[in-house]
Each structure stands twice: as structure tokens, then as C-alpha cells.
Design a protein around this motif. Sequence first.
Motif, PDB file in Angstrom:
ATOM      1  N   VAL A   2      32.399 -46.403 -36.106  1.00  0.00           N
ATOM      2  CA  VAL A   2      31.267 -46.229 -37.000  1.00  0.00           C
ATOM      3  C   VAL A   2      29.979 -46.706 -36.335  1.00  0.00           C
ATOM      4  O   VAL A   2      28.936 -46.072 -36.457  1.00  0.00           O
ATOM      5  CB  VAL A   2      31.504 -46.963 -38.343  1.00  0.00           C
ATOM      6  N   ASP A   3      30.062 -47.818 -35.589  1.00  0.00           N
ATOM      7  CA  ASP A   3      28.883 -48.343 -34.896  1.00  0.00           C
ATOM      8  C   ASP A   3      28.341 -47.334 -33.898  1.00  0.00           C
ATOM      9  O   ASP A   3      27.136 -47.169 -33.769  1.00  0.00           O
ATOM     10  CB  ASP A   3      29.210 -49.655 -34.188  1.00  0.00           C
ATOM     11  N   GLY A   4      29.220 -46.664 -33.172  1.00  0.00           N
ATOM     12  CA  GLY A   4      28.798 -45.658 -32.199  1.00  0.00           C
ATOM     13  C   GLY A   4      28.091 -44.498 -32.862  1.00  0.00           C
ATOM     14  O   GLY A   4      27.083 -43.997 -32.358  1.00  0.00           O
ATOM     15  N   ILE A   5      28.602 -44.058 -33.989  1.00  0.00           N
ATOM     16  CA  ILE A   5      27.974 -42.960 -34.733  1.00  0.00           C
ATOM     17  C   ILE A   5      26.608 -43.398 -35.240  1.00  0.00           C
ATOM     18  O   ILE A   5      25.635 -42.650 -35.144  1.00  0.00           O
ATOM     19  CB  ILE A   5      28.881 -42.510 -35.898  1.00  0.00           C
ATOM     20  N   PHE A   6      26.543 -44.631 -35.760  1.00  0.00           N
ATOM     21  CA  PHE A   6      25.274 -45.142 -36.258  1.00  0.00           C
ATOM     22  C   PHE A   6      24.250 -45.234 -35.140  1.00  0.00           C
ATOM     23  O   PHE A   6      23.092 -44.845 -35.306  1.00  0.00           O
ATOM     24  CB  PHE A   6      25.459 -46.516 -36.912  1.00  0.00           C
ATOM     25  N   GLU A   7      24.665 -45.749 -33.977  1.00  0.00           N
ATOM     26  CA  GLU A   7      23.753 -45.876 -32.843  1.00  0.00           C
ATOM     27  C   GLU A   7      23.246 -44.506 -32.389  1.00  0.00           C
ATOM     28  O   GLU A   7      22.072 -44.336 -32.074  1.00  0.00           O
ATOM     29  CB  GLU A   7      24.429 -46.599 -31.686  1.00  0.00           C
ATOM     30  N   GLU A   8      24.127 -43.523 -32.344  1.00  0.00           N
ATOM     31  CA  GLU A   8      23.735 -42.168 -31.953  1.00  0.00           C
ATOM     32  C   GLU A   8      22.726 -41.597 -32.955  1.00  0.00           C
ATOM     33  O   GLU A   8      21.728 -40.993 -32.575  1.00  0.00           O
ATOM     34  CB  GLU A   8      24.967 -41.269 -31.879  1.00  0.00           C
ATOM     35  N   PHE A   9      22.987 -41.805 -34.232  1.00  0.00           N
ATOM     36  CA  PHE A   9      22.090 -41.329 -35.286  1.00  0.00           C
ATOM     37  C   PHE A   9      20.739 -42.032 -35.181  1.00  0.00           C
ATOM     38  O   PHE A   9      19.688 -41.400 -35.286  1.00  0.00           O
ATOM     39  CB  PHE A   9      22.737 -41.589 -36.652  1.00  0.00           C
ATOM     40  N   ALA A  10      20.757 -43.343 -34.941  1.00  0.00           N
ATOM     41  CA  ALA A  10      19.517 -44.114 -34.806  1.00  0.00           C
ATOM     42  C   ALA A  10      18.726 -43.638 -33.593  1.00  0.00           C
ATOM     43  O   ALA A  10      17.495 -43.506 -33.662  1.00  0.00           O
ATOM     44  CB  ALA A  10      19.827 -45.598 -34.702  1.00  0.00           C
ATOM     45  N   ASP A  11      19.410 -43.362 -32.487  1.00  0.00           N
ATOM     46  CA  ASP A  11      18.724 -42.860 -31.291  1.00  0.00           C
ATOM     47  C   ASP A  11      18.056 -41.516 -31.567  1.00  0.00           C
ATOM     48  O   ASP A  11      16.933 -41.267 -31.127  1.00  0.00           O
ATOM     49  CB  ASP A  11      19.705 -42.718 -30.126  1.00  0.00           C
ATOM     50  N   GLU A  12      18.742 -40.661 -32.299  1.00  0.00           N
ATOM     51  CA  GLU A  12      18.179 -39.350 -32.640  1.00  0.00           C
ATOM     52  C   GLU A  12      16.943 -39.497 -33.525  1.00  0.00           C
ATOM     53  O   GLU A  12      15.931 -38.834 -33.303  1.00  0.00           O
ATOM     54  CB  GLU A  12      19.238 -38.508 -33.353  1.00  0.00           C
ATOM     55  N   ILE A  13      17.001 -40.369 -34.489  1.00  0.00           N
ATOM     56  CA  ILE A  13      15.856 -40.609 -35.375  1.00  0.00           C
ATOM     57  C   ILE A  13      14.690 -41.185 -34.584  1.00  0.00           C
ATOM     58  O   ILE A  13      13.548 -40.746 -34.747  1.00  0.00           O
ATOM     59  CB  ILE A  13      16.250 -41.550 -36.537  1.00  0.00           C
ATOM     60  N   ASN A  14      14.962 -42.152 -33.716  1.00  0.00           N
ATOM     61  CA  ASN A  14      13.897 -42.745 -32.905  1.00  0.00           C
ATOM     62  C   ASN A  14      13.228 -41.710 -32.020  1.00  0.00           C
ATOM     63  O   ASN A  14      12.001 -41.730 -31.852  1.00  0.00           O
ATOM     64  CB  ASN A  14      14.451 -43.897 -32.056  1.00  0.00           C
ATOM     65  N   ALA A  15      13.997 -40.802 -31.447  1.00  0.00           N
ATOM     66  CA  ALA A  15      13.430 -39.752 -30.600  1.00  0.00           C
ATOM     67  C   ALA A  15      12.530 -38.830 -31.415  1.00  0.00           C
ATOM     68  O   ALA A  15      11.451 -38.433 -30.960  1.00  0.00           O
ATOM     69  CB  ALA A  15      14.541 -38.952 -29.932  1.00  0.00           C
ATOM     70  N   LYS A  16      12.953 -38.488 -32.623  1.00  0.00           N
ATOM     71  CA  LYS A  16      12.139 -37.616 -33.480  1.00  0.00           C
ATOM     72  C   LYS A  16      10.850 -38.313 -33.914  1.00  0.00           C
ATOM     73  O   LYS A  16       9.793 -37.685 -33.965  1.00  0.00           O
ATOM     74  CB  LYS A  16      12.942 -37.166 -34.703  1.00  0.00           C
ATOM     75  N   VAL A  17      10.931 -39.584 -34.220  1.00  0.00           N
ATOM     76  CA  VAL A  17       9.742 -40.347 -34.612  1.00  0.00           C
ATOM     77  C   VAL A  17       8.769 -40.417 -33.441  1.00  0.00           C
ATOM     78  O   VAL A  17       7.563 -40.183 -33.604  1.00  0.00           O
ATOM     79  CB  VAL A  17      10.121 -41.761 -35.108  1.00  0.00           C
ATOM     80  N   ALA A  18       9.269 -40.704 -32.247  1.00  0.00           N
ATOM     81  CA  ALA A  18       8.414 -40.782 -31.062  1.00  0.00           C
ATOM     82  C   ALA A  18       7.737 -39.444 -30.802  1.00  0.00           C
ATOM     83  O   ALA A  18       6.539 -39.393 -30.480  1.00  0.00           O
ATOM     84  CB  ALA A  18       9.229 -41.215 -29.851  1.00  0.00           C
ATOM     85  N   SER A  19       8.465 -38.370 -30.960  1.00  0.00           N
ATOM     86  CA  SER A  19       7.898 -37.036 -30.769  1.00  0.00           C
ATOM     87  C   SER A  19       6.809 -36.754 -31.799  1.00  0.00           C
ATOM     88  O   SER A  19       5.754 -36.206 -31.466  1.00  0.00           O
ATOM     89  CB  SER A  19       9.003 -35.980 -30.861  1.00  0.00           C
ATOM     90  N   SER A  20       7.045 -37.147 -33.035  1.00  0.00           N
ATOM     91  CA  SER A  20       6.050 -36.950 -34.093  1.00  0.00           C
ATOM     92  C   SER A  20       4.785 -37.746 -33.820  1.00  0.00           C
ATOM     93  O   SER A  20       3.675 -37.260 -34.038  1.00  0.00           O
ATOM     94  CB  SER A  20       6.624 -37.353 -35.454  1.00  0.00           C
ATOM     95  N   VAL A  21       4.946 -38.959 -33.324  1.00  0.00           N
ATOM     96  CA  VAL A  21       3.794 -39.800 -33.009  1.00  0.00           C
ATOM     97  C   VAL A  21       2.985 -39.156 -31.883  1.00  0.00           C
ATOM     98  O   VAL A  21       1.750 -39.083 -31.958  1.00  0.00           O
ATOM     99  CB  VAL A  21       4.239 -41.233 -32.631  1.00  0.00           C
ATOM    100  N   GLN A  22       3.664 -38.669 -30.853  1.00  0.00           N
ATOM    101  CA  GLN A  22       2.965 -38.016 -29.746  1.00  0.00           C
ATOM    102  C   GLN A  22       2.233 -36.766 -30.223  1.00  0.00           C
ATOM    103  O   GLN A  22       1.105 -36.507 -29.809  1.00  0.00           O
ATOM    104  CB  GLN A  22       3.933 -37.663 -28.629  1.00  0.00           C
ATOM    105  N   ASP A  23       2.872 -35.997 -31.090  1.00  0.00           N
ATOM    106  CA  ASP A  23       2.213 -34.798 -31.641  1.00  0.00           C
ATOM    107  C   ASP A  23       0.959 -35.187 -32.401  1.00  0.00           C
ATOM    108  O   ASP A  23      -0.083 -34.529 -32.284  1.00  0.00           O
ATOM    109  CB  ASP A  23       3.163 -34.032 -32.571  1.00  0.00           C
TER     110      ASP A  23
END
Length: 56
Positions: A2-23
Amino acid sequence: MVDGIFEEFADEINAKVASSVQDREREMARNMLAEGDSVEKISRITHLSEEEIRKL
């Protein structure tokens, strides 16, 4: 497992947030250029490089 899935999901969210900030930073830079602000000022405010701003 479960921790691995959560970490993967968190990484995906962080990448999307960073992309939105750059945009948003690029959009702000375009608007400031349209208003006649200097590249140096835009760079200070948006934290984009002067080179990136000139490409806009």
C-alpha cells in the motif's frame, strides 16, 4: 504494498502540481511582457530564466 502505491500516486500528483505551477508562471510572464515589463523584472517575479522568458 500500500505504501508503494501511495508513494507512486503522490509522485504523480506532485508532478502534475509542478507542471501546473510552471504553466501559470509562463502565463504570468506572457501577460507581463504584453504589459511592457522588462525581462529582468519578470524573471525576478516568476523565477523563470531570462532565456525562457525571451522564448515566450
